[in-house]
Design a protein around this motif. Structure first.
Motif, PDB file in Angstrom:
ATOM      1  N   ARG A 162      -1.220 -16.251   1.031  1.00 44.21           N
ATOM      2  CA  ARG A 162      -1.610 -14.813   0.943  1.00 44.21           C
ATOM      3  C   ARG A 162      -0.508 -14.040   1.477  1.00 44.21           C
ATOM      4  N   GLY A 163       0.121 -14.647   2.794  1.00 44.49           N
ATOM      5  CA  GLY A 163       1.268 -13.743   3.161  1.00 44.49           C
ATOM      6  C   GLY A 163       2.367 -13.790   2.358  1.00 44.49           C
ATOM      7  N   GLU A 164       2.670 -14.989   1.724  1.00 43.21           N
ATOM      8  CA  GLU A 164       4.119 -15.276   1.081  1.00 43.21           C
ATOM      9  C   GLU A 164       3.933 -14.338  -0.041  1.00 43.21           C
ATOM     10  N   TYR A 165       2.875 -13.745  -0.646  1.00 48.40           N
ATOM     11  CA  TYR A 165       2.823 -12.837  -1.786  1.00 48.40           C
ATOM     12  C   TYR A 165       3.523 -11.490  -1.101  1.00 48.40           C
ATOM     13  N   GLY A 166       3.564 -11.082  -0.051  1.00 49.77           N
ATOM     14  CA  GLY A 166       4.313 -10.201   0.570  1.00 49.77           C
ATOM     15  C   GLY A 166       5.760 -10.177   0.029  1.00 49.77           C
ATOM     16  N   ALA A 167       6.363 -11.358   0.272  1.00 48.60           N
ATOM     17  CA  ALA A 167       7.713 -11.653  -0.102  1.00 48.60           C
ATOM     18  C   ALA A 167       7.966 -11.506  -1.596  1.00 48.60           C
ATOM     19  N   LEU A 168       6.933 -12.259  -2.367  1.00 51.84           N
ATOM     20  CA  LEU A 168       7.515 -12.880  -3.665  1.00 51.84           C
ATOM     21  C   LEU A 168       7.027 -11.621  -4.631  1.00 51.84           C
ATOM     22  N   ASP A 169       5.750 -10.934  -4.388  1.00 44.73           N
ATOM     23  CA  ASP A 169       5.375  -9.701  -5.369  1.00 44.73           C
ATOM     24  C   ASP A 169       5.425  -8.491  -4.761  1.00 44.73           C
ATOM     25  N   GLY A 170       4.743  -8.326  -3.619  1.00 46.51           N
ATOM     26  CA  GLY A 170       4.625  -7.420  -2.778  1.00 46.51           C
ATOM     27  C   GLY A 170       5.563  -6.095  -2.522  1.00 46.51           C
TER      28      GLY A 170
ATOM     29  N   LEU B  23       3.270  16.101  10.466  1.00 47.77           N
ATOM     30  CA  LEU B  23       4.155  14.863  10.559  1.00 47.77           C
ATOM     31  C   LEU B  23       3.072  13.996   9.816  1.00 47.77           C
ATOM     32  N   PHE B  24       3.320  13.144   8.690  1.00 49.56           N
ATOM     33  CA  PHE B  24       2.070  12.272   8.198  1.00 49.56           C
ATOM     34  C   PHE B  24       3.042  10.904   8.065  1.00 49.56           C
ATOM     35  N   VAL B  25       2.309   9.994   8.792  1.00 49.71           N
ATOM     36  CA  VAL B  25       2.965   8.700   9.127  1.00 49.71           C
ATOM     37  C   VAL B  25       1.941   7.642   8.366  1.00 49.71           C
ATOM     38  N   LEU B  26       2.340   7.072   7.574  1.00 48.26           N
ATOM     39  CA  LEU B  26       1.539   5.950   6.697  1.00 48.26           C
ATOM     40  C   LEU B  26       1.899   4.592   7.052  1.00 48.26           C
ATOM     41  N   THR B  27       1.089   3.590   7.471  1.00 48.22           N
ATOM     42  CA  THR B  27       1.396   2.082   7.766  1.00 48.22           C
ATOM     43  C   THR B  27       0.911   1.555   6.588  1.00 48.22           C
ATOM     44  N   MET B  28       1.653   0.532   6.214  1.00 48.87           N
ATOM     45  CA  MET B  28       1.228  -0.076   5.060  1.00 48.87           C
ATOM     46  C   MET B  28       2.025  -1.804   5.221  1.00 48.87           C
ATOM     47  N   HIS B  29       1.446  -2.644   4.506  1.00 46.20           N
ATOM     48  CA  HIS B  29       1.712  -4.194   4.538  1.00 46.20           C
ATOM     49  C   HIS B  29       1.964  -4.687   2.951  1.00 46.20           C
ATOM     50  N   PRO B  30       3.517  -5.155   2.663  1.00 53.99           N
ATOM     51  CA  PRO B  30       3.633  -5.539   1.172  1.00 53.99           C
ATOM     52  C   PRO B  30       2.407  -6.659   0.763  1.00 53.99           C
ATOM     53  N   HIS B  31       1.835  -7.343   1.539  1.00 55.79           N
ATOM     54  CA  HIS B  31       1.192  -8.332   1.265  1.00 55.79           C
ATOM     55  C   HIS B  31      -0.304  -7.749   1.041  1.00 55.79           C
ATOM     56  N   VAL B  32      -0.401  -6.473   1.510  1.00 59.80           N
ATOM     57  CA  VAL B  32      -1.663  -6.083   1.238  1.00 59.80           C
ATOM     58  C   VAL B  32      -1.960  -4.856   0.083  1.00 59.80           C
ATOM     59  N   ILE B  33      -0.926  -3.920   0.567  1.00 61.85           N
ATOM     60  CA  ILE B  33      -0.972  -2.695  -0.495  1.00 61.85           C
ATOM     61  C   ILE B  33       0.053  -3.110  -1.622  1.00 61.85           C
ATOM     62  N   GLY B  34       0.690  -4.119  -1.540  1.00 56.99           N
ATOM     63  CA  GLY B  34       1.534  -4.468  -2.677  1.00 56.99           C
ATOM     64  C   GLY B  34       0.751  -5.096  -3.889  1.00 56.99           C
ATOM     65  N   HIS B  35      -0.625  -5.307  -3.764  1.00 58.37           N
ATOM     66  CA  HIS B  35      -1.023  -5.697  -5.109  1.00 58.37           C
ATOM     67  C   HIS B  35      -1.368  -4.780  -5.983  1.00 58.37           C
ATOM     68  N   ARG B  36      -1.522  -5.108  -7.438  1.00 61.80           N
ATOM     69  CA  ARG B  36      -1.405  -4.075  -8.320  1.00 61.80           C
ATOM     70  C   ARG B  36      -2.194  -2.789  -8.324  1.00 61.80           C
ATOM     71  N   SER B  37      -3.528  -3.310  -8.076  1.00 61.96           N
ATOM     72  CA  SER B  37      -4.471  -1.943  -8.114  1.00 61.96           C
ATOM     73  C   SER B  37      -4.279  -0.897  -7.073  1.00 61.96           C
ATOM     74  N   ARG B  38      -3.593  -1.531  -5.799  1.00 58.15           N
ATOM     75  CA  ARG B  38      -3.595  -0.639  -4.605  1.00 58.15           C
ATOM     76  C   ARG B  38      -2.201  -0.079  -4.838  1.00 58.15           C
ATOM     77  N   ALA B  39      -1.198  -0.625  -5.251  1.00 57.23           N
ATOM     78  CA  ALA B  39       0.292  -0.148  -5.443  1.00 57.23           C
ATOM     79  C   ALA B  39       0.087   1.015  -6.459  1.00 57.23           C
ATOM     80  N   ALA B  40      -0.852   0.953  -7.490  1.00 56.42           N
ATOM     81  CA  ALA B  40      -1.145   2.178  -8.144  1.00 56.42           C
ATOM     82  C   ALA B  40      -1.665   3.128  -7.574  1.00 56.42           C
ATOM     83  N   ALA B  41      -2.577   3.150  -6.441  1.00 54.93           N
ATOM     84  CA  ALA B  41      -2.992   4.343  -5.726  1.00 54.93           C
ATOM     85  C   ALA B  41      -2.024   4.713  -5.067  1.00 54.93           C
TER      86      ALA B  41
END
Ligand SMILES: [Zn+2]
Length: 312
Positions: A86-94, A266-284
């Protein structure tokens, strides 16, 4: 023969019975001076809200990605192949999807990377740096939770191991720090000052950047503040209870941005490639950046650029 268990039973149970119950409200026993000492160990100093942003911009936007991937699982000894994948997804696709998205809008971001995450997937940092506009900063050695570690010397060893490893991978010394899980130990602030960081991004005392005080004294270090409201993890992080619709999360982020815009903040947004990097979330996220790009006077910057601008 008497078993080890029964020996332990005979000798240990009376000892356990003598242990006092831990006090669930230690703060209630303290005098105000002791409370002040605890509260002001790390606190907010002068507000660093500029009268205007570069080129007369109305708002500064600092996007950040914590590239944890599988490191928190590895640190905690959760070695199930499913957890790790699930974490590896961040490096491979996210991460590749996020980098393509940031390219589409030509916006910079800051990537906070646990050193072990880089060592497991050494293509990530060259891919990030190849864009020429992103920042890489420190996020622990293996996403160690510092209050759990609770060991000054070991914390220092891991911090410097992380700095040295990232410096080698990125070709310059990082100037920014974000604590794993945003959690400081009582040793962290002093160690960050000793290491000479320009800024931290783990604290929440204001919407604006501010100078961090240690023991009530100015440190010269900038806080680029974060918040759970503007983090992807509480909404999407779990296997259960995640918000079903990325559109609802987008609505919150948009509203946070719109108020920051109106207030010149100032607008700071914290995200994670293995979380937000999934298709539907990246679209948002795509829709959010499109919304921000559609407004005039938005300064997209790395955390380092924001910190240097507000402390100048
Ligand atoms: Zn993290």
């Amino acid at each position: 023969m008497r078993s080890a268990l029964s020996i332990a039973g005979i000798f240990c149970i009376p000892l356990f019975a003598q242990q006092p119950a831990p006090n669930p409200l230690p703060g209630a026993k303290l005098g105000i001076d002791q409370i002040k000492e605890q509260f002001f160990r790390v606190s907010a100093g002068r507000r660093l809200k500029p009268k205007s942003w570069p080129n007369g911009a109305r708002v500064a936007v600092a996007l950040s990605f914590d590239v944890d991937n599988a490191t928190s699982s590895l640190a905690a000894g959760e070695l199930g192949a499913n957890d790790l994948s699930r974490g590896e997804y961040g490096a491979l696709d996210g991460l590749p999807r996020i980098l393509r998205l940031l390219d589409k809008y030509d916006v910079p971001a800051s990537f906070f990377i646990p050193a072990v995450s880089d060592l497991l997937h050494p293509r990530m940092i060259p891919d990030i740096l190849a864009r020429g506009r992103h920042e890489i900063a420190v996020h622990g050695w293996i996403h160690e939770r510092l209050p759990v570690l609770n060991d000054e010397a070991e914390e220092r060893r891991l911090l410097h191991q992380a700095i040295d490893s990232l410096t080698k991978s990125m070709g310059r010394r990082p100037v920014g720090y974000r604590a794993p899980s945003w959690a400081f130990s009582r040793f962290t602030m002093q160690q960050l000052q000793e290491a000479g960081f320009l800024y931290d991004s783990s604290l929440m005392a204001s919407d604006d950047a501010y100078e961090i005080l240690a023991g009530g004294k100015p440190t010269g270090m900038v806080e680029v503040p974060i918040e759970w409201i503007v983090d992807d993890y509480p909404y999407f992080g779990g296997t259960n209870g995640s918000l079903p619709s990325p559109d609802l999360v987008l609505k919150i982020y948009k509203s946070e941005f719109d108020v920051a815009y109106d207030e010149g903040g100032l607008f700071v947004l914290t995200m994670h490639p293995h979380v937000i990097g999934h298709r539907s979330r990246a679209a948002a996220l795509d829709a959010l950046i499109a919304h921000m790009r559609s407004r005039p006077g938005v300064w997209f910057a790395t955390h380092e650029q924001v910190a240097r601008y507000v402390i100048r």
